[in-house]
Design an enzyme around this catalytic site. Sequence first.
Site, PDB file in Angstrom:
ATOM      1  N   HIS A  36      -1.040 -13.215  14.202  1.00 41.06           N
ATOM      2  CA  HIS A  36      -0.389 -11.930  14.466  1.00 41.06           C
ATOM      3  C   HIS A  36       0.513 -12.046  15.683  1.00 41.06           C
ATOM      4  CE1 HIS A  36      -3.460  -9.161  12.218  1.00 41.06           C
ATOM      5  NE2 HIS A  36      -2.902 -10.066  11.451  1.00 41.06           N
ATOM      6  N   ASP A  60      -1.221  -4.919   4.231  1.00 41.97           N
ATOM      7  CA  ASP A  60      -1.126  -5.258   5.649  1.00 41.97           C
ATOM      8  C   ASP A  60      -1.939  -6.506   5.999  1.00 41.97           C
ATOM      9  OD1 ASP A  60       0.518  -3.106   6.076  1.00 41.97           O
ATOM     10  OD2 ASP A  60      -1.071  -1.777   6.754  1.00 41.97           O
ATOM     11  N   GLU A  65      -8.582  -4.961   6.431  1.00 47.00           N
ATOM     12  CA  GLU A  65      -8.456  -3.858   5.485  1.00 47.00           C
ATOM     13  C   GLU A  65      -7.441  -4.206   4.402  1.00 47.00           C
ATOM     14  OE1 GLU A  65     -10.378  -0.190   4.827  1.00 47.00           O
ATOM     15  OE2 GLU A  65     -10.572  -1.548   6.534  1.00 47.00           O
ATOM     16  N   TYR A  91       3.946  -5.275  12.991  1.00 53.26           N
ATOM     17  CA  TYR A  91       2.695  -4.641  12.566  1.00 53.26           C
ATOM     18  C   TYR A  91       1.937  -4.082  13.759  1.00 53.26           C
ATOM     19  CZ  TYR A  91      -1.543  -3.861   9.881  1.00 53.26           C
ATOM     20  OH  TYR A  91      -2.624  -3.282   9.264  1.00 53.26           O
ATOM     21  N   GLU A 107       0.809  -1.220   0.000  1.00 50.11           N
ATOM     22  CA  GLU A 107       0.000   0.000   0.000  1.00 50.11           C
ATOM     23  C   GLU A 107       0.843   1.271   0.000  1.00 50.11           C
ATOM     24  OE1 GLU A 107       0.210  -2.224   2.563  1.00 50.11           O
ATOM     25  OE2 GLU A 107      -1.590  -2.044   3.794  1.00 50.11           O
ATOM     26  N   ASP A 162      -4.395  -7.653   7.762  1.00 45.98           N
ATOM     27  CA  ASP A 162      -5.642  -7.513   8.492  1.00 45.98           C
ATOM     28  C   ASP A 162      -6.792  -7.444   7.489  1.00 45.98           C
ATOM     29  OD1 ASP A 162      -5.383  -4.988   7.392  1.00 45.98           O
ATOM     30  OD2 ASP A 162      -4.957  -3.980   9.286  1.00 45.98           O
ATOM     31  N   ARG A 189      -1.247  -2.932  14.059  1.00 53.92           N
ATOM     32  CA  ARG A 189      -2.692  -3.150  14.233  1.00 53.92           C
ATOM     33  C   ARG A 189      -2.898  -4.616  14.583  1.00 53.92           C
ATOM     34  NH1 ARG A 189      -2.511   0.369   9.758  1.00 53.92           N
ATOM     35  NH2 ARG A 189      -3.335   2.433  10.271  1.00 53.92           N
TER      36      ARG A 189
END
Length: 776
Positions: A362, A82, A86, A316, A9, A84, A318
């Site tokens: 994660h 990423d 999103e 990461y 991204e 997750d 989040r």
Amino acid sequence: MGKSLIIVESPSKAKTIGKYLGRKFVVKASVGHIRDLPKSKLGINLEKGFKPEYTVIRGKKKILDEIIEAAAKADKVYLAPDPDREGEAIAWHIAEEISGNSRKGSKKKKKSENKIYRVLFNEITEKAIKKAIEEPGEININKVNAQQARRILDRIVGYTISPLLWEKVKRGLSAGRVQSVAVRLICEREAEIAKFVPEEYWTITAFLSKMTEGNPASENIFPSKLISMNGNAVSISNETEAQSLLREIEGAPFFVDKIEKKEKKRNPVPPFITSKLQQEGSRKLRFTPKKTMMLAQQLYEGIELGEEGPVGLITYMRTDSTRVSSDAQQETLDFLLQKYGREYIPDQPNVYKSKKSAQDAHEAIRPTSLSHSPDEIKNFLSKDQYLLYKLIWNRFLASQMKPAILEVTKIDIKAGHAMFRANGNVLVFPGFTIVYSEFREDNTSADPNNSKESEADDEENTLPNLAESETLKRVNVEPKQHFTQPPPRYNEALLIKELEENGIGRPSTYATIISTIQERRYVEKVEGRLKPSELGVVVNGLLVESFPELVNSEFTARMEEDLDSVEEGEKKWSDTVKEFYTYFEKDLKKAQTEMRDVKREEIPTLIDCELCQKKMVIKWGRNGRFLACPGYPECKNTHDFVEGEDGEIKVVQKDVSTGETCEKCGKPMIIKVGRFGKFMACSGYPECKTTKALSIGVKCPREGCTGNVTQRRSKRGRVFYGCSEYPKCDFAVWDRPVPKSCPQCHAPFLVEKISRAGTRVKCANKECIYEEEVAA
């Protein structure tokens, strides 16, 4: 063999990854989402299974074309947004565009025939990236569906309720599925504070010392609190009771009745997860959650470390998992052994329990390598990057260390029929506390009957070495008056804690929620605490009345559980949306006809209009409630006002000093209210007609200019924003500047865009495409 394409991204993330992979790979950045629901309309087919209509985001066509072209030339395509929901959605949208599934008709571009892979890594290190490419996977469609369901739910709420608020209150307002619940929590806390009635209570504290000859008494004085009389617990309501108790112990000798000592362990705290990082960033560093996450993103994606190039410094950011990989744990134990010694290393590595909903793939937020200590790389970091990195570093090291050991002492002291108690402790072994101590903050009112709370307050006392039956010297006995306190207003850390504990929203959304409710002016900061504005109270009242389920904490938490079920593949996303919309549609139709029309309300008062003697009324305007003459338009008299606790209305004088003097005549400048809002004017009017616009909190971006950006009006009455130093400086923009820097290009401010489709903010730099929709 041709090259492989990796798509991420962020440009900075692309740069860091490119350094590790070399020339056989091409790395492209999508710069966030490349597709979204259209801005100009709802974009959801409510009659056909809530099918979304995705369009390429404005300004992203060139980026997308470059990605599609690069994919067509590549042997393999690796999607690496990423790890997750999103990120999974971004990967899916890119895959749809590359494969040509989203394009129809004769203009359909050549699609990539290559295999498209999904790669996941929790840290941007050479080892993690190469391992991910060696073990590629596929897009997790369940995660995509969970994100899609959330996006559709938020769009339905935002694009249906916001226009209703525009009609009933004022333009530019927004509602959100989660943001509105956060506002309700803040409003309800304010209501609790308003109705709170303080209760008086007293404490009696005896200040005592050892009977030690040759040492000043002040060197070993310690406090002890009265806890019982004649064997019964003491609760003192007023001064009369306090004085009565003092008389009973007057002249009585003090001696040690009983001493209890016990060893207590204070365990280390887990490494950071997203919500805890935001809370501690707020408490310890005074960062807003949004700033904390922006800085964490920079540390994750890569910082230039001189000759070493860009390095991803943390994992990461989040995540709601406290898991730590075995490799990272072993590296940390070796580091601690060398730096602090074996006595600080636990016999078994510390393992922390994650929440049920946490994704175990994660990891917790930690440094990617202990070879980059904060102090060693301080010169490569901004001040705020350094502070956050050091916070993450220290918290992680502490999480892998032994507990602190304290000797907790409780001493009961008799004086006649009275019993006093002194509490204290001695730090026997510091353990993890030599690295990190968690900030503790209370979220409740003071309770005089809470003995545990009192003991905790006194736990830091250092007590002298005493023996049972030892007589003590009475230095002083003091009664003290107290009043119970209302629950405190939320600060950002406490609000995040409340949202997390009640399952409202997700940690990745907290920063956006808290910044949005302040930007929408529903909430304002008062001495670091969040207080609802008058607008916030009005809007919250309307939503609670018309959409009771929508702004219900328990309901919102259940929605999050439903989204988790979609991610786990246990529930269809369309069923989740349908269940929500079935009842929401009924509430919406009812609200469209029954919601209070605040815009048109006129509340009568007993205040006379000084111009025409009619009784003034309370109306609602763009700046909130105000007093107006009902004789409008013949009489245009208005006033600001304040409302007392008893409901009494008091007029606020219009002439408020600004502390500035008029440049022409030297008289004080005052704040006045005109047809276009507040402005500064010379108090010497009508002899002197000097006026100035009020600053909106943004400095003029022109180099060398010391002016502020102010709201102005063109000759045709159109609002624009220009420099206060005009005509020396001719800086001007049409869109309202927002006082925060662009997280992408670091331009000094963003600008606000308002349309029927909703409100969004974007970068003021025309070469930057950063943009965000203001939603929950």
